[in-house]
Scaffold this motif. Structure first.
Motif, mmCIF file in Angstrom:
data_model
loop_
_atom_site.group_PDB
_atom_site.id
_atom_site.type_symbol
_atom_site.label_atom_id
_atom_site.label_comp_id
_atom_site.label_asym_id
_atom_site.label_seq_id
_atom_site.Cartn_x
_atom_site.Cartn_y
_atom_site.Cartn_z
ATOM 1 N N ALA A 42 0.520 -1.228 0.113
ATOM 2 C CA ALA A 42 -0.094 -0.110 0.069
ATOM 3 C C ALA A 42 0.859 1.192 0.077
ATOM 4 N N ARG A 43 2.066 1.090 0.180
ATOM 5 C CA ARG A 43 2.939 2.376 0.009
ATOM 6 C C ARG A 43 2.746 3.331 -1.087
ATOM 7 N N PRO A 44 2.612 2.910 -2.298
ATOM 8 C CA PRO A 44 2.279 3.873 -3.166
ATOM 9 C C PRO A 44 1.130 4.729 -3.241
ATOM 10 N N GLN A 45 0.277 4.079 -2.316
ATOM 11 C CA GLN A 45 -1.008 5.165 -1.967
ATOM 12 C C GLN A 45 -0.780 5.977 -0.898
ATOM 13 N N ILE A 46 0.245 5.959 -0.358
ATOM 14 C CA ILE A 46 0.520 7.186 0.691
ATOM 15 C C ILE A 46 0.055 8.529 0.246
ATOM 16 N N PRO A 47 0.189 8.880 -0.985
ATOM 17 C CA PRO A 47 -0.385 10.368 -1.230
ATOM 18 C C PRO A 47 -1.674 10.375 -1.171
ATOM 19 N N LEU A 48 -2.607 9.594 -1.402
ATOM 20 C CA LEU A 48 -3.846 9.169 -1.325
ATOM 21 C C LEU A 48 -4.579 9.287 0.047
ATOM 22 N N ILE A 49 -3.653 8.579 0.768
ATOM 23 C CA ILE A 49 -4.180 8.385 2.214
ATOM 24 C C ILE A 49 -4.003 9.611 2.854
ATOM 25 N N ALA A 50 -2.851 10.372 2.654
ATOM 26 C CA ALA A 50 -2.605 11.739 3.122
ATOM 27 C C ALA A 50 -3.438 12.728 3.050
ATOM 28 N N ASN A 51 -4.227 12.597 1.649
ATOM 29 C CA ASN A 51 -5.354 13.748 1.334
ATOM 30 C C ASN A 51 -6.343 13.558 2.104
ATOM 31 N N LEU A 52 -6.724 12.182 2.618
ATOM 32 C CA LEU A 52 -7.703 12.168 3.640
ATOM 33 C C LEU A 52 -7.463 12.759 4.988
ATOM 34 N N LEU A 53 -6.229 13.310 5.303
ATOM 35 C CA LEU A 53 -6.042 13.766 6.501
ATOM 36 C C LEU A 53 -6.921 14.970 6.656
ATOM 37 N N GLY B 266 -9.061 10.470 11.178
ATOM 38 C CA GLY B 266 -8.239 9.688 12.618
ATOM 39 C C GLY B 266 -7.742 8.576 11.675
ATOM 40 N N SER B 267 -8.629 7.619 10.873
ATOM 41 C CA SER B 267 -8.139 6.440 10.302
ATOM 42 C C SER B 267 -7.069 6.767 9.172
ATOM 43 N N ALA B 268 -7.031 7.663 8.628
ATOM 44 C CA ALA B 268 -5.804 8.292 7.661
ATOM 45 C C ALA B 268 -4.532 8.131 8.417
ATOM 46 N N ALA B 269 -4.605 9.014 9.492
ATOM 47 C CA ALA B 269 -3.457 9.229 10.306
ATOM 48 C C ALA B 269 -2.973 7.818 11.097
ATOM 49 N N LEU B 270 -3.803 6.946 11.238
ATOM 50 C CA LEU B 270 -3.449 5.746 12.059
ATOM 51 C C LEU B 270 -2.683 4.828 11.064
ATOM 52 N N VAL B 271 -3.354 4.809 9.798
ATOM 53 C CA VAL B 271 -2.609 4.054 8.735
ATOM 54 C C VAL B 271 -1.340 4.649 8.224
ATOM 55 N N LEU B 272 -1.209 5.854 8.051
ATOM 56 C CA LEU B 272 0.062 6.553 7.970
ATOM 57 C C LEU B 272 1.166 6.227 9.137
ATOM 58 N N GLY B 273 0.684 6.071 10.129
ATOM 59 C CA GLY B 273 1.419 5.830 11.388
ATOM 60 C C GLY B 273 2.307 4.611 11.167
ATOM 61 N N GLY B 274 1.255 3.652 10.809
ATOM 62 C CA GLY B 274 1.873 2.287 10.893
ATOM 63 C C GLY B 274 2.723 1.771 9.725
ATOM 64 N N MET B 275 2.901 3.004 8.540
ATOM 65 C CA MET B 275 3.592 2.613 7.450
ATOM 66 C C MET B 275 5.019 2.933 7.928
ATOM 67 N N GLY B 276 5.352 3.644 9.021
ATOM 68 C CA GLY B 276 6.854 3.803 9.293
ATOM 69 C C GLY B 276 7.647 4.623 8.270
ATOM 70 N N ALA B 277 8.837 4.520 8.135
ATOM 71 C CA ALA B 277 9.674 5.824 7.701
ATOM 72 C C ALA B 277 9.206 6.051 6.276
ATOM 73 N N ALA B 278 8.328 5.281 5.644
ATOM 74 C CA ALA B 278 7.848 5.533 4.220
ATOM 75 C C ALA B 278 6.726 6.762 4.582
ATOM 76 N N ALA B 279 6.245 6.751 5.622
ATOM 77 C CA ALA B 279 5.354 8.137 5.722
ATOM 78 C C ALA B 279 5.937 9.211 6.736
ATOM 79 N N ASN B 280 7.173 9.198 6.699
ATOM 80 C CA ASN B 280 7.915 10.550 7.677
ATOM 81 C C ASN B 280 7.496 11.832 7.084
ATOM 82 N N ALA B 281 7.261 11.825 5.854
ATOM 83 C CA ALA B 281 6.957 13.186 5.307
ATOM 84 C C ALA B 281 5.831 13.728 5.617
#
Length: 464
Positions: A231-242, A251-266
């Motif tokens: 799901a890492r290629p979908q990080i920009p789409l998930i970030a939009n849901l913030l 909240g769900s988007a934040a938790l999912v991004l948090g679980g993706m580790g370093a790939a979501a540091n940005a």
């Protein structure tokens, strides 16, 4: 073993029958000959005896590899509870994987007294992937007009785990077309139980992010989170849901991004922005904690939550800080400033957090010997070298207390306490005392109280 069937299993007292069949279960394979007698107990008028028979049949059947053929006819028994016990017994022996039982199990998923579907689900859950022979037939129930049937069918597929992943498209259709929130929730749960085997369905799940229904969007983003690296290629789409209009989705988007580790540091600044919103700050704190030390710059903001009246928020902030904090005396000061206003248990938790925030550094460890502890735990004896090192640690810590006046007053008091422990021990001077005075004056716009400053004069400590 005729004594079992003639005497104990047919005894007029329910307790005797109950413990007799339990003993057979303990015997395992050696009690194989008593399976017919134990099967008869599934019709017993005593509920305790029936329940013990189920467990014993499962244990004996599993140990001896027997498929319990005598139990199968009970799936058509006129008494619902007998059918439930039969399913449970079969589930314990893995007999549920027999494809000839599919029609009977599917029928039991239809709501009756409410217990049969639950028991079938539990049996299928025990079977896991071995029960997938029933998956296609059960998946057809996802279109049943009765919402309870749809829920039970989704639950059964989820119980099979990755083995039922071929039915994921039907569950996704249910997410898209269903309007009953309970059914959607169960379908989402079933898909999560199949992760990451459903990663091929990512494009279809991404489409659900555009749903008009908030709990569909929230469910879709949580599903992306269970797919791991896929799901890492979908990080920009998930970030939009913030920025979604619904706080649950944010909240769900934040938790999912948090679980993706370093790939979501940005995305850390965007996640941290949710700390300002009362509806999302709890999940944002948890998400930041998941990101670890990469989010350590957010520690001061989380420290502020340690004073909040919401106990759950304080707990989340504490947990997050333990995961993300990097050595920082400012955080140590913030935590110690909160500790006196908390319960004894919470105070000790915060003290542990303060140690973590200090990173084991000597300055932090010396400060924490004196601050945040009850009087009986504070040192009562101190050598001259220890005193010098302690005062130097206080000097380094003093500027970090500027935003916490109560903590600063306590630090000043402890400065005087340390000085008092070595006063009068001879004429040795602690040269760091004058250095302490210069350091605190240079680093802080608020100098130490005069009384405390006087107590630190080197001349107040005699030579040995």
């Amino acid at each position: 073993m005729s004594i079992w069937s003639k005497s104990l299993l047919q005894h007029k007292n329910c307790s005797v029958r109950q413990y007799a069949v339990r003993a057979l279960g303990v015997l395992g394979v050696t009690a194989r000959s008593q399976i017919p007698a134990m099967t008869n107990l599934l019709r017993d008028g005593c509920s305790n005896a029936r329940e013990e028979a189920v467990q014993a049949l499962g244990a004996v059947g599993a140990a001896s590899g027997v498929r319990l053929p005598g139990v199968i006819p009970l799936l058509r028994d006129e008494t619902p509870y007998v059918r439930i016990l039969a399913v449970e017994a079969l589930g314990r022996t893995r007999s549920v994987a027999d494809s000839t039982l599919t029609p009977l199990l599917v029928e039991e998923l239809r709501p009756g007294d409410g217990e049969a579907p639950r028991t079938v689900l539990e049996a299928l859950s025990r079977m896991g992937a071995a029960a997938t022979v029933h998956a296609p037939a059960i998946a057809r129930l996802l279109q049943d007009k009765d919402w309870k049937v749809r829920i039970n069918a989704a639950g059964a597929l989820g119980a099979m785990g990755a083995g039922a992943s071929a039915q994921a498209p039907r569950l996704i259709d249910l997410l898209r077309d269903e309007r009953d929130r309970k059914v959607i929730s169960k379908a989402r749960e079933a898909l999560r139980q199949m992760c990451p085997a459903i990663s091929a369905q990512t494009p279809e799940i991404v489409k659900l992010l555009r749903s008009d229904v908030w709990f569909v969007r929230s469910g879709a983003v949580s599903l992306l989170g269970c797919m791991g690296v896929e799901a890492r290629p979908q990080i920009p789409l998930i970030a939009n849901l913030l920025q979604d209009r619904d706080p649950n989705v944010r909240g769900s988007a934040a938790l999912v991004l948090g679980g993706m580790g370093a790939a979501a540091n940005a995305q850390i600044p965007a996640i941290a922005s949710l700390l300002q919103d009362k509806t999302t700050r709890h999940t944002a704190a948890i998400a930041l904690g998941k990101l670890g030390t990469a989010a350590s710059a957010q520690a001061p903001r989380l420290v502020e939550f340690l004073r909040d009246e919401d106990a759950d928020l304080r707990k989340s902030a504490t947990g997050a800080l333990l995961k993300l904090v990097a050595p920082d005396l400012r955080v140590v000061a913030g935590v110690l400033a909160v500790a006196p206003d908390t319960s004894s248990t919470e105070r000790h938790v915060l003290l542990a957090l303060a140690h973590a925030a200090g990173g084991g550094e000597p300055t932090a460890e010396r400060v924490l010997q004196w601050l945040g502890r009850p009087p009986e735990e504070v040192p009562s004896h101190l050598g001259l070298e220890d005193a010098r090192a302690t005062l130097q640690a206080f000097a380094e810590f003093w500027p970090k207390t500027e935003l916490h006046p109560t903590l600063r007053r306590e630090l000043a008091r402890q400065v005087a306490e340390v000085t008092g422990l070595v006063r009068g021990r001879g004429r040795a001077r602690i040269s760091s005392c004058s250095s302490f005075m210069r350091t605190t004056s240079a680093r802080s716009t608020r100098p130490m109280p005069r009384a405390s400053a006087r107590s630190l004069r080197p001349s107040s400590i005699g030579e040995s």
